[in-house]
Structures are given as structure tokens and as C-alpha cells.
Design an enzyme around this catalytic site. Structure first.
Site, PDB file in Angstrom:
ATOM      1  N   ASN A   1     -47.762   7.273  10.023  1.00 34.73           N
ATOM      2  CA  ASN A   1     -48.884   7.277   9.090  1.00 34.73           C
ATOM      3  C   ASN A   1     -48.354   7.040   7.676  1.00 34.73           C
ATOM      4  OD1 ASN A   1     -51.058   8.109   7.315  1.00 34.73           O
ATOM      5  ND2 ASN A   1     -52.008   9.039   9.112  1.00 34.73           N
TER       6      ASN A   1
ATOM      7  N   CYS B   1     -54.654 -24.013   6.072  1.00 36.46           N
ATOM      8  CA  CYS B   1     -53.835 -24.296   4.893  1.00 36.46           C
ATOM      9  C   CYS B   1     -54.734 -24.293   3.667  1.00 36.46           C
ATOM     10  CB  CYS B   1     -53.059 -25.598   5.018  1.00 36.46           C
ATOM     11  SG  CYS B   1     -54.035 -27.078   4.811  1.00 36.46           S
TER      12      CYS B   1
END
Length: 552
Positions: free
Chosen positions: A239, A407
Site C-alpha cells: 500500500n 501516437c
């Protein structure tokens, strides 16, 4: 939410299940969003981002599928928060689908009210590309993440992340791009996640190199590769709200620090300190209010540790999940002392109308994508950075679901590329039509004061007219489907955003629609930034001939 175990996979090839290629594209992309290779929890219709869904429930999903199969090429299907609500006669150049997801009147635009409506079956959370049917897996955010870390490298580390350590967390559908984006830029990264399945998935898809449950092992490997100036990505189970404070305590300061946990949703996205996934699920069910409070307390500790690392010299930035806002609301008044990634690294690209442009091969044949890669390498050969990206993506990115590519292309470039793709479909170079779309995170399609429109030059961060105008102009210009969503990325009350998709089916009509849509869509990004007073946007508008009545 009813869980249904069924494997959904988009059809491949050229046989139509519908009455036209645009309807077929919508059907296949909806199904592709729920492909087990693509979606995070397909049995719950969850695509990514906590509870970002493709449809409101299974009954609605089936009704959408049935509607798309019978939809005429001069009709438009309306989808309201994941439920099909109407089919109207329109015309052939109109969108085949219009979607509005998760939109609430501002006074009621919060998670509590949303959850009441969700429980009644009246609403779903569409995130950005989940409810708009254009999610392509982790590749969808990869180049943006690569660009972000690349710009950080240029600004702070001499152009490369070689010999640097990045610390981050969150390896879900969005955050899972981080390890590969860092190593593509030459760096070492420790990426924390509390869910082993998320780390395993990134390793399986080659986005992450190794797994460990030991902080000591992660640090040892990271230091070894950092000294050798070689890239490696380490998935660390744990965590972040425990691990980051521990590193501060040990006086260990990475070079770069960020975070992509699902902090935008304190109930369904973030796991509080001290709870396993199973314990968290139980508490979430039994006492959601306590769960949310514990989540917020953990996020505050998380941000405190990020601020401490920043004070010790780490380049620290928010990666768009609204974690700073939660910490600020919990009383951490300096939570915004580190910037968001857009004002820090991405805004100049937005000023040029650049953003995460993507396309998908409806044939299912990877060769169609490889042929389009060659188009980029040929037509944009003078853009070495872009060509390097395409070469790296071909080598390192594994397709999820239907083959796709992303892209960042700018104003003028998108329309040029779209024209070429449509011609390739028309002359048979590509074996089936191509779907062209983008993330809602784009230059002119979002109002999100803690993310895309943070710290605008003129103070217009919260002005939400722009995504509405974006959706309207894309609709009238003939996009194949258009979406308007609320709350994506940063959660309820903090964003409005619009998406568009257009199909290149090789017809002359599609060519005209592509020209219009792929000009106006990035054009809205240039216009929005001209209006906010950015010189680079003004230069772009003048150079490209964007007609802005009051531009000086």
C-alpha cells in the site's frame, strides 16, 4: 451490479453483423472494451478506472448490441449513462451513436448523489473511454505517459531518465503504463500496487519487468540498476500510503515521484492502510461511509509523504487522479504544492493541437496496424521523436483485444493521417476499415481544473463550455459516435469532457467526414489555448490558418 461470466470478444474479418461499417465499428469497439484482454473486470462491465463501465447493466448491454445490429445508416442511437434510450431518424453524415454518461447538474455533482442514482439503476460511471467504447488497453495511455516522463527528463535530467529512480503507485488500466513509459525513457521505476493481479497483468503484457513483495528487494534491485544506468521496472506489492511514509522515515528520496492509484474514487478505487483486498471489500459493503473516511485519511498520508519527498529534492507531480484535492479537503493545506502533470509537462503539446490520437484495425489483423506504422514513419519522417515512439511501440507493446496503435499527432497531422488511412482501406491495402479515435484527455475536449485545465494562464480552469463545443462541432461534422461525460479521471464534480470516434471505411463520404472532424477536433485545442492567451497556440493558429475571430 450483477456479475455475468461470459467471454465477449469483438468479431474479426469483413463479415458484417450490422447494416453498415459505422454501426459495425461501434458494435466491435463496445465488445472490444469488454474483451478479457482489455477490460479490468469484464464480468461487471468494468473496463478501467475503478468502476468505469461500457454499459449500465447486462440488460442495457444486450439492448445496445441488439440496437446496433438493426440500426440503419440514416439513424442515430442515443445512449444515456450506458442505457439505450432512443433511435431517431437522422441522416447518413450524422453520428450513428450519441452518448451522454454520468452527467449531473452541478449542485448535485458529487459521489454521494451519483451512488444513490447508481443504486437505483439510473446512472453509470463512464470514465473517459470506457463508456465511449474506444478503450484499447494500457497502450491507450502509454505514449502520453512516455511523453510526460520524457518531458520530465528533458526539464530536469538532461534528456534521459538513465541513472534515475522513479517511485509511483497504481498499476490498473491507466497507471499500468507507467513502468514501461519510465523504462522506455531509460529509467528505473518502483511501481506499487495493493492488488497482485494488477502487477501480474502488467508483467504478463510486458509493461513491467519483475514482481516482489519485499521493499528491501525492490530497493536493492533499483539501486543496482540505477548505478549501472540500466532500465528496469519493479512491481512492488503493498500500500503506497504505508510504503511512501516508510521511505521518508528511512530518508530514501527517489528522483521522481508521482501516483496513479484510483484516488478519484475513495470508495471503489482506493484501498485504506491496514486492509487486505478482501477486508476492504467487506468493509466497503458493510460500512461505506467509514470506508470512504479511512480512504481519505490514507490518501492524506500518501500526499504528506509525496510532499516530504519533494522537500528533499524529488521532482514530484500529480498524475491526474485528484489525490491532492482529497488531501486538501482533509485539512492538508499545502497539498497543491506540487503541480499536476499537464501544466508541468504537457500543455505546450496541447497548444499545438497535439494529443492522444489512436486507431484500431477492425479486421483483427496485426498486419493492418504494422502497415499504418509504416505510414507514420514515411509521412512524418522529420519528426524523429514520433518515429522513435512508433519503433519502440512495435517492439515493446503487446496488443490487447483488436490490434491498435496510439501516437500523439497535432493539428493538420491528424487529418493528413486520416486521409491516407481511408485511401488505404479504399484501395485494399488494409483488409478492413479502421476506427480512429482518441482519449477524452486531449487538447480541446476537457474542463478539469485539477488536471487538463489546471493553472490556465487566464484563470479559465473551470470553464466547461469547451468540451460541449467540441462535442457539438464533431457531431455536426460527421463523427461516427460522440460522447459527453462527467467525472472522468478525477471523479464526480471535477471534470466535463467529450470524445469522438470516426470510421475510415474507404468511401468518399468517409473521406469528407474525416477531413472535417480531424480538423475541427484538434482545432478546438488550438482555439481553447489561444483564448487562454498562450503564445504558442497563437503561433500555431496563424501558421495553420485556424479562423479565430478575435485573435490578436
Amino acid at each position: 451490479m450483477e456479475k455475468v461470466k461470459q467471454t465477449i470478444r469483438a468479431p474479426r474479418g469483413t463479415e458484417l453483423q450490422t447494416k453498415g461499417w459505422v454501426q459495425e465499428a461501434a458494435l466491435r469497439m463496445l465488445m472490444n472494451n469488454l474483451d478479457p484482454e482489455v477490460a479490468e473486470k469484464p464480468e461487471e462491465l468494468v473496463v478501467y478506472g475503478g468502476i468505469g463501465r461500457a454499459a449500465r447493466n447486462w440488460e442495457s448491454y444486450q439492448a445496445i448490441v441488439d440496437s446496433l445490429k438493426t440500426l440503419e445508416s440514416d439513424e442515430t442511437l442515443l445512449v444515456q449513462s450506458g442505457k439505450p434510450v432512443a433511435i431517431f431518424k437522422s441522416h447518413e453524415d450524422a453520428p450513428r451513436v450519441l452518448l451522454a454518461n454520468s452527467n449531473l447538474v452541478p449542485k448535485w455533482a458529487n459521489w454521494d448523489h451519483f451512488r444513490e442514482l447508481e443504486k437505483k439503476g439510473l446512472m453509470m460511471y463512464g470514465q473517459m473511454t470506457a463508456g465511449s467504447w474506444i478503450y484499447i488497453g494500457t497502450q491507450g495511455i502509454l505514449q502520453g505517459t512516455y511523453e510526460t516522463f520524457g518531458e520530465a527528463a528533458r526539464q530536469h535530467f538532461g534528456g534521459s531518465l538513465k541513472g534515475t529512480l522513479t517511485l509511483t503507485a497504481g498499476l490498473g488500466g491507466m497507471g499500468g503504463a507507467q513502468p514501461l513509459a519510465v523504462t522506455m525513457n531509460g529509467g528505473v521505476v518502483i511501481a506499487i500496487d495493493v492488488d497482485k493481479r494488477s502487477i501480474d497483468r502488467r508483467i504478463e503484457k510486458r509493461y513491467c519487468d519483475m514482481y516482489t513483495e519485499s521493499l528491501e528487494e525492490a530497493l536493492a534491485v533499483a539501486n543496482e540498476y540505477k548505478e549501472k544506468k540500466e532500465p528496469i521496472s519493479i512491481g512492488l506489492l503493498g500500500n503506497a500510503a504505508e510504503i511512501l511514509p516508510e521511505l521518508v522515515k528511512r530518508n530514501i528520496t527517489p528522483d521522481l515521484v508521482t501516483d496513479q492509484t484510483s484516488a478519484h474514487d475513495p470508495l471503489n478505487g482506493y484501498i485504506p492502510v491496514g486492509y487486505t483486498l478482501e477486508e476492504a471489500a467487506k468493509l466497503r459493503e458493510e460500512d461505506p461511509e467509514r470506508y470512504v473516511q479511512l480512504s481519505k485519511e490514507s490518501m492524506t498520508k500518501h500526499v504528506e509523504a509525496m510532499l516530504a519527498m519533494q522537500e528533499k529534492g524529488a521532482i514530484t507531480f500529480d498524475y491526474g487522479n485528484n489525490i491532492r484535492q482529497v488531501a486538501f479537503d482533509e485539512g492538508l493545506k499545502n497539498a497543491f504544492d506540487f503541480p499536476g502533470f499537464v501544466p508541468a509537462f504537457i500543455r505546450p503539446l496541447f497548444c499545438e493541437g497535439k494529443g492522444p490520437f489512436r486507431w484500431v484495425a477492425l479486421s483483427g489483423d496485426p498486419e493492418d496496424i504494422y502497415k499504418t506504422d509504416e505510414v507514420i514513419l514515411r509521412e512524418f519522417a522529420d519528426n524523429e521523436h514520433l518515429c522513435n515512439w512508433i519503433r519502440m511501440a512495435r517492439q515493446q507493446v503487446e496488443f490487447q483485444g483488436l490490434p491498435s496503435r496510439i501516437c500523439w499527432l497535432g493539428y493538420g497531422e491528424r487529418a493528413k493521417f486520416g486521409r491516407i488511412i481511408n485511401e488505404m482501406v479504399a484501395n485494399g491495402e488494409l483488409s478492413a476499415p479502421i476506427v480512429i479515435g482518441r482519449d477524452h484527455l486531449d487538447c480541446g475536449s476537457v474542463a478539469s481544473p485539477n488536471r487538463e485545465t489546471e493553472a490556465m494562464k487566464d484563470g479559465s480552469d473551470s470553464v466547461a463550455d469547451w468540451p460541449i463545443l467540441n462535442a457539438l462541432i464533431n457531431s455536426v461534422n460527421g463523427a461516427s459516435w460522440v460522447s459527453v461525460h462527467h467525472g472522468g479521471g478525477v471523479g464526480m464534480g471535477y471534470s466535463l469532457h467529450a470524445g469522438m470516434v470516426i470510421v475510415a471505411d474507404g468511401t468518399e463520404a468517409a473521406a469528407k467526414r474525416i477531413e472535417r472532424v480531424l480538423t475541427s477536433d484538434p482545432g478546438m485545442g488550438v482555439v481553447r489555448h489561444v483564448d487562454a492567451g498562450y503564445d504558442l497556440a497563437v503561433e500555431t493558429a496563424k501558421e495553420k490558418g485556424v479562423n479565430i475571430p478575435m485573435m490578436k
